[in-house]
Write an enzyme that holds these catalytic residues in place. Sequence first.
Site, PDB file in Angstrom:
ATOM      1  N   ASP A   1      17.912 -90.675  40.598  1.00 35.26           N
ATOM      2  CA  ASP A   1      18.723 -89.407  40.211  1.00 35.26           C
ATOM      3  C   ASP A   1      20.288 -89.803  40.432  1.00 35.26           C
ATOM      4  OD1 ASP A   1      16.483 -87.970  39.862  1.00 35.26           O
ATOM      5  OD2 ASP A   1      16.372 -87.214  41.904  1.00 35.26           O
TER       6      ASP A   1
ATOM      7  N   SER B   1       7.144 -81.336  -1.464  1.00 31.40           N
ATOM      8  CA  SER B   1       7.135 -82.714  -1.349  1.00 31.40           C
ATOM      9  C   SER B   1       7.591 -83.288  -2.472  1.00 31.40           C
ATOM     10  CB  SER B   1       5.564 -82.757  -1.616  1.00 31.40           C
ATOM     11  OG  SER B   1       5.099 -82.098  -2.441  1.00 31.40           O
TER      12      SER B   1
ATOM     13  N   GLU C   1      16.974 -94.456  -0.299  1.00 27.86           N
ATOM     14  CA  GLU C   1      16.474 -94.584   1.093  1.00 27.86           C
ATOM     15  C   GLU C   1      15.143 -95.159   1.330  1.00 27.86           C
ATOM     16  OE1 GLU C   1      16.331 -90.762   2.501  1.00 27.86           O
ATOM     17  OE2 GLU C   1      18.717 -90.492   1.993  1.00 27.86           O
TER      18      GLU C   1
ATOM     19  N   LYS D   1      11.204 -94.810   2.132  1.00 25.75           N
ATOM     20  CA  LYS D   1      10.184 -93.662   2.228  1.00 25.75           C
ATOM     21  C   LYS D   1       9.386 -93.937   3.397  1.00 25.75           C
ATOM     22  CE  LYS D   1       6.796 -90.836  -0.058  1.00 25.75           C
ATOM     23  NZ  LYS D   1       6.630 -90.216   1.311  1.00 25.75           N
TER      24      LYS D   1
ATOM     25  N   ARG E   1       5.376 -80.146   9.409  1.00 22.02           N
ATOM     26  CA  ARG E   1       5.619 -79.669   7.980  1.00 22.02           C
ATOM     27  C   ARG E   1       4.541 -78.453   7.901  1.00 22.02           C
ATOM     28  NH1 ARG E   1       3.474 -81.497   2.750  1.00 22.02           N
ATOM     29  NH2 ARG E   1       5.074 -80.778   1.306  1.00 22.02           N
TER      30      ARG E   1
ATOM     31  N   CYS F   1     -32.399-100.824  13.660  1.00 25.72           N
ATOM     32  CA  CYS F   1     -31.023-100.429  14.325  1.00 25.72           C
ATOM     33  C   CYS F   1     -30.433-100.981  15.250  1.00 25.72           C
ATOM     34  CB  CYS F   1     -31.221 -98.936  14.751  1.00 25.72           C
ATOM     35  SG  CYS F   1     -30.021 -98.118  15.429  1.00 25.72           S
TER      36      CYS F   1
ATOM     37  N   CYS G   1     -30.825 -98.880  18.616  1.00 27.63           N
ATOM     38  CA  CYS G   1     -31.973 -98.462  19.472  1.00 27.63           C
ATOM     39  C   CYS G   1     -33.078 -99.462  18.959  1.00 27.63           C
ATOM     40  CB  CYS G   1     -32.268 -97.104  19.227  1.00 27.63           C
ATOM     41  SG  CYS G   1     -32.602 -96.589  17.544  1.00 27.63           S
TER      42      CYS G   1
ATOM     43  N   CYS H   1     -31.687 -92.197  19.572  1.00 31.41           N
ATOM     44  CA  CYS H   1     -31.010 -93.296  19.221  1.00 31.41           C
ATOM     45  C   CYS H   1     -29.397 -93.097  20.041  1.00 31.41           C
ATOM     46  CB  CYS H   1     -30.578 -93.722  17.835  1.00 31.41           C
ATOM     47  SG  CYS H   1     -29.360 -94.776  17.397  1.00 31.41           S
TER      48      CYS H   1
END
Length: 707
Positions: A37, A82, A145, A147, A168, A438, A441, A468
């Site tokens: 502080d 856009s 610029e 993008k 937006r 699987c 499982c 599973c």
Amino acid sequence: MSDDLRARLDWLVSELNRHNRLYHEENTPEIPDWEYDRLFRELEALEVAHPALARADSPTRRIGSSPVVELRPFTHEVPMLSLQNGYRREGAELETDEVFGADPFLDLRIFEGWTRGTRGTKDPGRGIRAAMDGEAPPVIAYVVEPKLDGLAMELVYVDGKFVAGGTRGDGDTGEDVSHNLLTLASVPRALRDAPPGRLAVRGEVLFDLRGFERMNNEREARGEKRFENPRNAAAGTMRQLDPELARGRPLMFFAHSSGEKVPGVATHAEMLARFAAMGFAVNPLNRRCLGIEQVIQAVADLESQRADLPYEIDGAVVKVDELALQDALGFVTRSPRWALAFKYPPAKVSTRLNSVLFSVGRTGAVTPVAQLEPVRVGGVTVRNASLHNEHQMARVLGLRVGDTVEIQRAGDVIPEVVRVIPTPSRDSLSPAAYPEACPDCGHALVRELSDPKKPEMVLIRCPNTLACPAQRLAALRHFAARGTMDIEGLGEKLLELLIAQGFVSRPSDIYRLAERRAELVSIDRLGDTSVQNLLDAIEASKSRPLERCLMALGVPSVGESTAKDLARAFRGIEAVMDASVEALDAVPGIAETTAVGIRAFFADPRNREEVERLRSLGVAFVPPAAPASASLGGKTFVLTGTLPTLSRDQAKALIEGAGGKVSGSVSKKTDFLVAGAEAGSKLDRAQELGVAIIDEPGLRALLGEST
Ligand code: IVH
């Protein structure tokens, strides 16, 4: 201005920022709060005495904000539009390429054709015609610029003071994320010599890539999931209710446009310079160019810098510099004619396929995920990539473990393997193949045809459903997720813990957790408060509307819009459960295959029993209110601004027809403010008083017309 002063100020800024990071991100403070502080007050005093020296990244520019209960809507006074897209061409795409040679920058030349010669006319074709007729067009100034591949944001200032900022959204209404924006050092709270009145600055919130990588590594070390890509992570961060999460994250805001005129500014370049003078971060790579050749050069230069930038870009934006000319060019539907987003091809890179992981989804579908030798693509490290399905993996790519593969990453989509790079040694490698059982499982996998017209499209599934573990976790995650039952705090990690400790194995178990409160509190990591918060969130989820419950149950092919159709048509869970295929098929918007799937789901006694358990535990499957009998009894509404489809009188009639009252001014007694475009002081008043603010879809929802 002495150098000593500057040096002291710089030191204070970097020390305070470092201590902030140690405190908030790393939880390892080095100095006591009072010491922090003291340094902070010294910096504040120096900045007040020498405002010209104040740095944009000064910690005095952040303020603590407190968590919000929900994200409120944020209305854009001028819609956020856009951009029209152009693409860098790779050659041999057009018939004329062979005759005239391919021009990678053709779209930029076409754009120039539009803008050239357009002074004094609103006809976009005239520019091109003028060029063909051989009229000498004036040279146009453009600004090129980067993008920025981030999250579009609008920040509103009044008399130079930050008022609010929002996403937006659909262009008209986004979400108010002020509390999070204020934790960014690059979002000034107060502007230097700002114009009087309102200023709406638009730009992009982005992750610093090195910071993103560091954050991901730290998450992994803590056992949390890595973020897939910086853009989604930025969006996720901005939507958090508690700003402490955003505070620790390396996000920045670049200003790039404005919804409204900035007084005393005649060109886009001047506007950017004004933003910078006010204290915003403006991208240093923005370049003013005269004529299209300079534009093409600038666009190409940007692309060559792309991989080295500390944030992600996915193209270049070319804007007509002169604002008067922008006005003359105007808009086509939702995009300005004076700007073009020129997109670069997706970033590609090659690396080694280390293995293929088979992941089991909520519905049991087993999908292949490429495990790659980590590689940087367009600034982020990619470790795995999508292989889509067996057909893609085995037939199209003919993948072998150990192959050199080319991967591609575009925007926020998951990176994918696009081809195998042939190498002489690949003959000795073994083909990537699906397991028989699987991976989670051990149950034998089944092959199903997902589309009779595409026999190559085989769906490989684990039929073991909730038995599973992978499917159980995925089903429970889906059930508790934001778009479904929205149980705040019940995320993947906690669910894994609750499953492992035997607390939950199916959705209805979630509603039994309250009975086991004492046991929950005794679990390591869970304290009294977090258990209480969880139980409160579970309680709140009991009153989710029917359509959310239908989605939460995981009825096949039932997403948001089908769930709404079902809720509107049947108005109750029993009616949906008992509906015949014919009745389901008769609902507009529901296809026959979907109808068959829904019927089969509710014909299964296990699913019916689960619904019964949920109901007996208090889940209300709240049906949509019938429009005619909808009751807003006694609620007071105030209308402001222009609603998208309803006139003021129509809105009033609807509210009164449902038993509500409409009043002219906002007071403590107001229950809802219905705000449309260009809402005025009533909106401010409602915000001050904490009155619920809704838009037209919100009103319709209250009236029981599901939207
Ligand atoms: S100017 C009328 N400048 O691209 C739109 N947009 O497809 C004026 N974007 O959501 C926007 N970088 O947020 C502008 N340098 C840039 C930009 C940029 C990224 C985003 C923008 C918008 C999207 C448009």
